[in-house]
Scaffold this motif. Structure first.
Motif, PDB file in Angstrom:
ATOM      1  N   LEU A   5     -12.379   9.788  -8.330  1.00  0.00           N
ATOM      2  CA  LEU A   5     -11.196   9.958  -8.576  1.00  0.00           C
ATOM      3  C   LEU A   5     -10.306   8.914  -7.915  1.00  0.00           C
ATOM      4  CD1 LEU A   5     -10.574  14.033  -8.952  1.00  0.00           C
ATOM      5  CD2 LEU A   5      -9.342  12.221 -10.260  1.00  0.00           C
ATOM      6  N   LEU A   6     -11.409   8.882  -5.921  1.00  0.00           N
ATOM      7  CA  LEU A   6     -10.817   8.171  -5.206  1.00  0.00           C
ATOM      8  C   LEU A   6     -10.732   6.597  -5.603  1.00  0.00           C
ATOM      9  CD1 LEU A   6     -10.351   7.715  -2.406  1.00  0.00           C
ATOM     10  CD2 LEU A   6     -12.857   7.921  -1.603  1.00  0.00           C
ATOM     11  N   GLU A   7     -11.502   6.135  -6.407  1.00  0.00           N
ATOM     12  CA  GLU A   7     -11.954   5.020  -6.712  1.00  0.00           C
ATOM     13  C   GLU A   7     -10.737   4.645  -7.694  1.00  0.00           C
ATOM     14  OE1 GLU A   7     -15.545   4.161  -9.213  1.00  0.00           O
ATOM     15  OE2 GLU A   7     -16.963   3.925  -7.368  1.00  0.00           O
ATOM     16  N   HIS A   8     -10.705   4.694  -8.479  1.00  0.00           N
ATOM     17  CA  HIS A   8      -9.231   5.008  -9.190  1.00  0.00           C
ATOM     18  C   HIS A   8      -7.349   4.926  -8.108  1.00  0.00           C
ATOM     19  CE1 HIS A   8      -6.721   5.243 -12.679  1.00  0.00           C
ATOM     20  NE2 HIS A   8      -5.829   6.680 -12.771  1.00  0.00           N
ATOM     21  N   LYS A   9      -7.464   5.722  -7.266  1.00  0.00           N
ATOM     22  CA  LYS A   9      -6.488   5.558  -6.176  1.00  0.00           C
ATOM     23  C   LYS A   9      -6.993   4.321  -5.915  1.00  0.00           C
ATOM     24  CE  LYS A   9      -2.775   8.091  -4.275  1.00  0.00           C
ATOM     25  NZ  LYS A   9      -1.666   8.154  -5.542  1.00  0.00           N
ATOM     26  N   ILE A  10      -7.207   4.087  -5.361  1.00  0.00           N
ATOM     27  CA  ILE A  10      -7.545   3.089  -4.336  1.00  0.00           C
ATOM     28  C   ILE A  10      -7.021   1.735  -5.191  1.00  0.00           C
ATOM     29  CG2 ILE A  10      -9.019   1.035  -3.620  1.00  0.00           C
ATOM     30  CD1 ILE A  10     -10.553   3.785  -2.144  1.00  0.00           C
ATOM     31  N   GLU A  11      -7.790   1.449  -6.840  1.00  0.00           N
ATOM     32  CA  GLU A  11      -7.466   0.292  -7.768  1.00  0.00           C
ATOM     33  C   GLU A  11      -5.870   1.116  -7.914  1.00  0.00           C
ATOM     34  OE1 GLU A  11      -7.558  -2.697  -9.770  1.00  0.00           O
ATOM     35  OE2 GLU A  11      -9.760  -1.466  -8.962  1.00  0.00           O
TER      36      GLU A  11
END
Length: 159
Positions: A5-11
Motif C-alpha cells: 500500500l505504501l509503495e502504491h501511494k508513493i507511486e
C-alpha cells in the motif's frame, strides 16, 4: 500488505495520478465459500487468499481460477460463486461502482462521487434490456424481473 500500500501511494504521488476508485462492495444473496478440504495445509490456504487479495485485473483472476481448476476435478458452486464475485468487483471498479446490493426487488449500483461521465456512459452500455434507471447522478437501479437470482444477474452484467 502495508508495504504494498505504501509503495502504491508513493507511486501515485510521483506519477500525479488521482486517487483510485475503491473496490466495489457487493451485498447479494449469493453463497461463496472454499472448504478447508481444497487445501493441503493452512499455509496453502493463506497463500491462496493472499494471492486473491493481490489480483487487480481479470486476466490474473482467470489464470488463478484455471490453476485452481487444474488441481480439482470439479468445483462446488460456492467456489465458482467466489470467482464470479471477484470478477464482478474487478469489472465494477473499472466503471467506478463502489457498491452493488439488492434492495427489495431491485439491484442498486452506487458510483464513486468523483467518476467522470464517460465511465458512467460506458456502464450504461451494459444495459441490453433497457432496465437501468438512473436514480441520482451516482445511483442506478435495475429491476430483478429478468433474472432468477443474483448469480444470473452477475453473469448478465459480465457478459
Amino acid at each position: 500488505m502495508y508495504l504494498q500500500l505504501l509503495e502504491h501511494k508513493i507511486e501515485m504521488l510521483k506519477s500525479g495520478q488521482s486517487r483510485q476508485i475503491p473496490d466495489c462492495k457487493i451485498e447479494l444473496d449469493l453463497s461463496y465459500y472454499i472448504s478447508d478440504d481444497f487445501f493441503a495445509s493452512e499455509v496453502d490456504k493463506i497463500a491462496f487468499f493472499r494471492n486473491l487479495e493481490s489480483i487487480e485485473n481479470e486476466q490474473d483472476l482467470d489464470y488463478t481460477h484455471e490453476t485452481f481448476l487444474q488441481g480439482n476435478d470439479e468445483l462446488p458452486e460456492a467456489v465458482e460463486n467466489l470467482f464470479l464475485l471477484l470478477k464482478t468487483r474487478i469489472r465494477m471498479r473499472k466503471y467506478g461502482v463502489v457498491s452493488l446490493k439488492k434492495m427489495m426487488t431491485n439491484y442498486v449500483f452506487e458510483f464513486d462521487k468523483s467518476i467522470d461521465v464517460s465511465r458512467l456512459r460506458n456502464f450504461l452500455e451494459l444495459d441490453r434490456n433497457g432496465d437501468f434507471v438512473i436514480v441520482t447522478a451516482h445511483k442506478i437501479r435495475v429491476e430483478t424481473k429478468h433474472w432468477r437470482d443474483a448469480k444470473a444477474f452477475l453473469q448478465f452484467i459480465l457478459a
